[in-house]
Scaffold this motif. Structure first.
Motif, PDB file in Angstrom:
ATOM      1  N   GLY A 130       0.785  -1.231   0.000  1.00 45.59           N
ATOM      2  CA  GLY A 130       0.000   0.000   0.000  1.00 45.59           C
ATOM      3  C   GLY A 130       0.810   1.270   0.000  1.00 45.59           C
ATOM      4  O   GLY A 130       0.245   2.364  -0.068  1.00 45.59           O
ATOM      5  N   THR A 131       2.144   1.164   0.061  1.00 46.25           N
ATOM      6  CA  THR A 131       2.960   2.370   0.155  1.00 46.25           C
ATOM      7  C   THR A 131       2.926   3.193  -1.128  1.00 46.25           C
ATOM      8  O   THR A 131       2.787   4.415  -1.084  1.00 46.25           O
ATOM      9  N   THR A 132       3.073   2.533  -2.288  1.00 47.64           N
ATOM     10  CA  THR A 132       3.125   3.313  -3.524  1.00 47.64           C
ATOM     11  C   THR A 132       1.780   3.955  -3.843  1.00 47.64           C
ATOM     12  O   THR A 132       1.736   5.064  -4.376  1.00 47.64           O
ATOM     13  N   ALA A 133       0.684   3.272  -3.498  1.00 41.14           N
ATOM     14  CA  ALA A 133      -0.634   3.884  -3.702  1.00 41.14           C
ATOM     15  C   ALA A 133      -0.796   5.109  -2.813  1.00 41.14           C
ATOM     16  O   ALA A 133      -1.309   6.148  -3.246  1.00 41.14           O
ATOM     17  N   SER A 134      -0.349   5.000  -1.570  1.00 37.04           N
ATOM     18  CA  SER A 134      -0.445   6.133  -0.640  1.00 37.04           C
ATOM     19  C   SER A 134       0.458   7.280  -1.081  1.00 37.04           C
ATOM     20  O   SER A 134       0.081   8.459  -1.023  1.00 37.04           O
ATOM     21  N   PHE A 135       1.658   6.941  -1.526  1.00 35.32           N
ATOM     22  CA  PHE A 135       2.611   7.919  -2.049  1.00 35.32           C
ATOM     23  C   PHE A 135       1.987   8.683  -3.220  1.00 35.32           C
ATOM     24  O   PHE A 135       2.071   9.913  -3.317  1.00 35.32           O
ATOM     25  N   ASP A 136       1.331   7.955  -4.117  1.00 30.25           N
ATOM     26  CA  ASP A 136       0.695   8.573  -5.282  1.00 30.25           C
ATOM     27  C   ASP A 136      -0.412   9.539  -4.875  1.00 30.25           C
ATOM     28  O   ASP A 136      -0.520  10.648  -5.415  1.00 30.25           O
ATOM     29  N   VAL A 137      -1.228   9.146  -3.918  1.00 32.29           N
ATOM     30  CA  VAL A 137      -2.338  10.003  -3.480  1.00 32.29           C
ATOM     31  C   VAL A 137      -1.815  11.322  -2.917  1.00 32.29           C
ATOM     32  O   VAL A 137      -2.296  12.405  -3.272  1.00 32.29           O
ATOM     33  N   LEU A 138      -0.812  11.264  -2.043  1.00 33.73           N
ATOM     34  CA  LEU A 138      -0.299  12.491  -1.432  1.00 33.73           C
ATOM     35  C   LEU A 138       0.379  13.392  -2.454  1.00 33.73           C
ATOM     36  O   LEU A 138       0.328  14.624  -2.338  1.00 33.73           O
ATOM     37  N   ASN A 139       0.998  12.811  -3.459  1.00 33.46           N
ATOM     38  CA  ASN A 139       1.660  13.627  -4.475  1.00 33.46           C
ATOM     39  C   ASN A 139       0.686  14.453  -5.301  1.00 33.46           C
ATOM     40  O   ASN A 139       1.087  15.454  -5.905  1.00 33.46           O
ATOM     41  N   LYS A 140      -0.578  14.073  -5.320  1.00 32.45           N
ATOM     42  CA  LYS A 140      -1.558  14.838  -6.102  1.00 32.45           C
ATOM     43  C   LYS A 140      -1.784  16.234  -5.535  1.00 32.45           C
ATOM     44  O   LYS A 140      -2.150  17.163  -6.270  1.00 32.45           O
ATOM     45  N   TYR A 141      -1.573  16.417  -4.231  1.00 27.93           N
ATOM     46  CA  TYR A 141      -1.689  17.768  -3.669  1.00 27.93           C
ATOM     47  C   TYR A 141      -0.622  18.689  -4.273  1.00 27.93           C
ATOM     48  O   TYR A 141      -0.879  19.868  -4.523  1.00 27.93           O
ATOM     49  N   PHE A 142       0.556  18.160  -4.517  1.00 25.78           N
ATOM     50  CA  PHE A 142       1.630  18.976  -5.075  1.00 25.78           C
ATOM     51  C   PHE A 142       1.340  19.342  -6.530  1.00 25.78           C
ATOM     52  O   PHE A 142       1.539  20.479  -6.949  1.00 25.78           O
ATOM     53  N   GLY A 143       0.879  18.357  -7.289  1.00 20.94           N
ATOM     54  CA  GLY A 143       0.687  18.570  -8.719  1.00 20.94           C
ATOM     55  C   GLY A 143      -0.347  19.620  -9.050  1.00 20.94           C
ATOM     56  O   GLY A 143      -0.231  20.309 -10.067  1.00 20.94           O
ATOM     57  N   ILE A 144      -1.364  19.761  -8.214  1.00 22.43           N
ATOM     58  CA  ILE A 144      -2.428  20.724  -8.490  1.00 22.43           C
ATOM     59  C   ILE A 144      -2.135  22.101  -7.909  1.00 22.43           C
ATOM     60  O   ILE A 144      -2.864  23.056  -8.148  1.00 22.43           O
TER      61      ILE A 144
END
Length: 206
Positions: A123-137
Motif C-alpha cells: 500500500g505504500t506506492t498507492a499512498s505515495f501517489d495520493v499524497l503527491n496529487k496535492y503537489f501537482g495541483i
C-alpha cells in the motif's frame, strides 16, 4: 530556510514519526531547519466544500488546520508523512490536507514538497501517489529520492530496521535541501517565479 513536515499518524513516535525525524536530521546537516507538525489523535473534520474559507484558512477552527496553514505561510518546503492502514493514506491526513489545500493552496505554490508513506508491507506506492496529487495541483515542485519515499515497519520502532528505507529518507532530505538552496540562489539572482495564467474553468466535461 525551513521545512514543515506533517505527521499523519496519531502516534508522534511511531514509524512515520521516526522516518520524518530521519529526514529532519539530514536537513539539519545540510543547514535547513525543520519542524514536525503532529496531527495527533483528536477528531479531524472532512472538507464539505462549503466555500466559507477565510484569510486564515478553514472556517472551522476546532482542530489544527489553521494552525498548520499559519506555519505553512512561513515555510519554504514541505514533507507530508502518512502511515498506511488499508493500502491508502490515513483518512485523517486526507481530511486535514483537503481542507488545508482547498482553503489555502496558493501559499504552497512554487515551494517544493515530498510525500512519505510507511507500511507493514503493501500500500505504500498507492499512498505515495495520493499524497503527491496535492503537489501537482498546487504548482509545487516535487523532491524525489533513490527509491519511492517509503519505508517499512509495523510495531513502533521497526522502521529503524529498514536500512534502505532510512537511506531513502536521507537522500530525499539531501535533494530537498539542494532544491531549496537552488531556489534561494535563483531568487537572489533576480529570476522571477512563473506567472500563473488563470481563467474560467471548463465545466462541460462530465
Amino acid at each position: 530556510m525551513k521545512v514543515l513536515m506533517l505527521n499523519g499518524s496519531p502516534k508522534p513516535r511511531g514509524n512515520t514519526g521516526l522516518a520524518l525525524e530521519e529526514i529532519g536530521k539530514q536537513l539539519e546537516k545540510d543547514g535547513i531547519e525543520y519542524e514536525i507538525f503532529q496531527l495527533g489523535g483528536a477528531p479531524v473534520r472532512d472538507c464539505i466544500g462549503c466555500g466559507q474559507c477565510t484569510d486564515e484558512g478553514c472556517v472551522f477552527t476546532d482542530d489544527g488546520v489553521n494552525e498548520f496553514i499559519a506555519k505553512a505561510k512561513e515555510a519554504d518546503g514541505f514533507v507530508f508523512g502518512t502511515p498506511v492502514y488499508y493500502a491508502h493514506p490515513s483518512g485523517r491526513i486526507l481530511s486535514f490536507l483537503d481542507r488545508v489545500f482547498f482553503s489555502s493552496s496558493e501559499i504552497f505554490a512554487h515551494k517544493p514538497g515530498a510525500a512519505v508513506a510507511i507500511a507493514r508491507r503493501g500500500g505504500t506506492t498507492a499512498s505515495f501517489d495520493v499524497l503527491n496529487k496535492y503537489f501537482g495541483i498546487s504548482e509545487m515542485p516535487v523532491a524525489g529520492s533513490t527509491y519511492w519515499n517509503i519505508a517499512h515497519g509495523r510495531k513502533p520502532g521497526e522502521v529503524a530496521l529498514d536500512g534502505e528505507g532510512l537511506r531513502t529518507m536521507r537522500n530525499l532530505a539531501r535533494n530537498l535541501a539542494w532544491m531549496l538552496k537552488c531556489f534561494e540562489a535563483g531568487e537572489a539572482a533576480g529570476i522571477p517565479k512563473p506567472e500563473t495564467e488563470t481563467g474560467p474553468a471548463t465545466n462541460f466535461i462530465r
